[in-house]
Design a protein around this motif. Structure first.
Motif, PDB file in Angstrom:
ATOM      1  N   GLY A  34     -16.652  24.621  -6.914  1.00  0.00           N
ATOM      2  CA  GLY A  34     -16.626  26.015  -7.351  1.00  0.00           C
ATOM      3  C   GLY A  34     -15.277  26.686  -7.163  1.00  0.00           C
ATOM      4  N   VAL A  35     -14.197  25.950  -7.420  1.00  0.00           N
ATOM      5  CA  VAL A  35     -12.853  26.523  -7.308  1.00  0.00           C
ATOM      6  C   VAL A  35     -12.158  26.444  -8.660  1.00  0.00           C
ATOM      7  N   SER A  36     -11.052  27.196  -8.827  1.00  0.00           N
ATOM      8  CA  SER A  36     -10.314  27.200 -10.080  1.00  0.00           C
ATOM      9  C   SER A  36      -9.466  25.942 -10.215  1.00  0.00           C
ATOM     10  N   ILE A  37      -8.987  25.688 -11.428  1.00  0.00           N
ATOM     11  CA  ILE A  37      -8.113  24.534 -11.660  1.00  0.00           C
ATOM     12  C   ILE A  37      -6.827  24.632 -10.832  1.00  0.00           C
ATOM     13  N   PRO A  38      -6.133  25.797 -10.814  1.00  0.00           N
ATOM     14  CA  PRO A  38      -4.940  25.881  -9.958  1.00  0.00           C
ATOM     15  C   PRO A  38      -5.241  25.637  -8.473  1.00  0.00           C
ATOM     16  N   THR A  39      -6.412  26.090  -7.994  1.00  0.00           N
ATOM     17  CA  THR A  39      -6.789  25.847  -6.599  1.00  0.00           C
ATOM     18  C   THR A  39      -7.043  24.356  -6.374  1.00  0.00           C
ATOM     19  N   ALA A  40      -7.745  23.723  -7.309  1.00  0.00           N
ATOM     20  CA  ALA A  40      -7.975  22.288  -7.207  1.00  0.00           C
ATOM     21  C   ALA A  40      -6.652  21.522  -7.233  1.00  0.00           C
ATOM     22  N   GLY A  41      -5.644  22.092  -7.884  1.00  0.00           N
ATOM     23  CA  GLY A  41      -4.323  21.482  -7.906  1.00  0.00           C
ATOM     24  C   GLY A  41      -3.708  21.341  -6.524  1.00  0.00           C
ATOM     25  N   LEU A  42      -4.247  22.081  -5.545  1.00  0.00           N
ATOM     26  CA  LEU A  42      -3.781  21.942  -4.164  1.00  0.00           C
ATOM     27  C   LEU A  42      -4.063  20.552  -3.607  1.00  0.00           C
ATOM     28  N   LEU A  43      -5.032  19.847  -4.200  1.00  0.00           N
ATOM     29  CA  LEU A  43      -5.307  18.472  -3.780  1.00  0.00           C
ATOM     30  C   LEU A  43      -4.128  17.560  -4.131  1.00  0.00           C
ATOM     31  N   VAL A  44      -3.406  17.923  -5.191  1.00  0.00           N
ATOM     32  CA  VAL A  44      -2.184  17.202  -5.553  1.00  0.00           C
ATOM     33  C   VAL A  44      -1.042  17.628  -4.636  1.00  0.00           C
ATOM     34  N   THR A  45      -0.901  18.954  -4.488  1.00  0.00           N
ATOM     35  CA  THR A  45       0.173  19.496  -3.645  1.00  0.00           C
ATOM     36  C   THR A  45       0.008  19.051  -2.198  1.00  0.00           C
ATOM     37  N   GLY A  46      -1.236  19.133  -1.678  1.00  0.00           N
ATOM     38  CA  GLY A  46      -1.497  18.754  -0.291  1.00  0.00           C
ATOM     39  C   GLY A  46      -1.195  17.289  -0.031  1.00  0.00           C
ATOM     40  N   TYR A  47      -1.587  16.422  -0.976  1.00  0.00           N
ATOM     41  CA  TYR A  47      -1.301  14.995  -0.839  1.00  0.00           C
ATOM     42  C   TYR A  47       0.211  14.780  -0.808  1.00  0.00           C
TER      43      TYR A  47
END
Length: 400
Positions: A34-47
């Motif tokens: 239930g999060v936005s695409i930019p928020t889900a993009g944090l999974l890329v940034t965090g990695y």
């Protein structure tokens, strides 16, 4: 090429799959949590940030053990992180799992690059590094598309469980095929840190951040871009990622071959071409055929920079290359984190799903400028040494 390179390539295959497969299942992950695409993009940034932080820390810890033992420990950490991602009940915990897995990434490729280079003759070092990285590129032809397909049909949790299984296979390959290589005598952490006083090492890492960052600016948001702008079906993203992976395989092999012959010209061509293609992607994203071709070119030009950049760091940090090599892998991922974050910003700012392509073009063009500066400084240094080495009487001209 020694059989041990196969074991390194298998480990690289698993790591490459987990790094890139998140792009293919990003909408599914965002929807489930239930999060936005930019928020889900944090999974890329965090990695990516985890790689940046983990590369020097894990490599420093690895100075106490043999390189083979350290590679085994890193693959074990990779397996744990992906299992945590697979079972995470909340977005925050999945992010933790991604970071745990990422801590192994930089040190694995950094130490692996040094091991690969030591297994072959000096004139084949870039080719050996490219051979190891072929596991990462082939992951984008097989592992990532298959993981995306599984994620869209059986669920993304199954994808990450499968990635953990790949890590186990990689671990077994290292145990079986990589020879025991004790750490060099007389090389300590202080010696390794001294490499960072070399301005050419720092310039090479800055080129890495900006150059490969350009690739991730576009590829992080490839799924929503292709479905919302180009008009592809969700299921087509899998095959578009195959094209990206095929481009990466070709670019990696070409970059490795020519880096052993003409390293800096290879960088000029790949970085310049990447900047142009990323800028054009803003236009070609509106046509299915042109978009598919562009994605393949981005993969090819982006990964053509990897062997020469990694070899440049190894060459400039001669005598103590392990930490510098690992930190340069972190630099690739710092570029990934920076570009994924900037790409999310321009999308969130209402500029559209093609806006990250412009971000990537600017980053790659900046890397090309640094490559030109680096080569100019190197030529000046060589000229200075040549002048100093000539006896004074030969440098004195008497005018009548």
């Amino acid at each position: 090429m020694p059989l041990a390179l196969l074991a390194l390539a298998i480990g690289a295959f698993g790591i490459g799959t987990t790094e890139f497969v998140i792009m293919g299942v990003l909408p599914e992950v965002a929807g489930d949590f239930g999060v936005s695409i930019p928020t889900a993009g944090l999974l890329v940034t965090g990695y990516a940030l985890g790689v940046v932080i983990g590369a020097p820390i894990m490599t420093a810890l690895g100075t106490k053990v043999s390189r083979k033992r350290m590679l085994m420990l890193l693959m074990g950490l990779f397996v744990v992180g992906n299992l945590l991602s697979a079972v995470a009940p909340a977005f925050g915990l999945m992010l933790v799992g991604r970071i745990v897995a990422s801590l192994a990434h930089g040190a694995f490729f950094g130490i692996g690059s040094v091991v690969a280079a030591e297994l072959v003759a000096p004139e084949k070092k870039a080719g050996a590094i490219a051979m190891m990285f072929s596991g990462l590129t082939i992951a984008n032809v097989i592992g990532v598309p298959l993981g995306t397909l599984i994620g869209q049909s059986a669920g993304w949790r199954v994808t990450f469980a499968g990635v953990a299984a790949l890590g186990v296979i990689g671990l077994l390959g290292i145990v079986k095929l990589v020879p025991e290589m004790p750490k060099p005598e007389g090389v300590h952490l202080r010696h390794e840190l001294a490499a960072f006083k070399n301005v050419q090492v720092l310039l090479a890492m800055a080129m890495t951040v900006l150059g490969f960052g350009g690739v991730f600016a576009a590829i992080t948001y490839i799924s929503p871009m292709m479905t919302h702008v180009t008009g592809f079906a969700d299921t087509s993203v899998t095959w578009l990622l195959v094209l990206f992976g095929l481009g990466m395989v070709g670019g990696n092999l070409i970059g490795g071959r020519f880096a052993d012959r003409a390293l800096m010209p290879m960088l000029y061509v790949s970085l310049g071409g990447l900047a142009v293609v990323l800028a054009l992607f803003t236009l070609t994203a509106h046509n299915k055929s042109l978009a598919a071709l562009t994605i393949a070119l981005i993969g090819a030009l982006g990964f053509a920079t990897v062997p020469p950049l990694q070899k440049r760091v190894l060459d400039q940090a001669h005598g103590a290359p392990t930490l510098a090599s690992a930190v340069n892998i972190g630099a690739f991922n710092l570029g990934n984190a920076l570009s994924a974050w900037l790409g999310g910003l321009v999308i969130a700012g209402g500029l559209g799903y093609t806006a990250p392509n412009w971000v990537g073009a600017v980053l790659s063009a900046a890397a090309l400028v640094l490559a030109v500066i680096s080569a100019a400084l190197e030529r000046r240094a060589v000229a200075t040494v040549a002048t100093v080495s000539v006896p004074v009487e030969q440098r004195t001209t008497v005018h009548h």
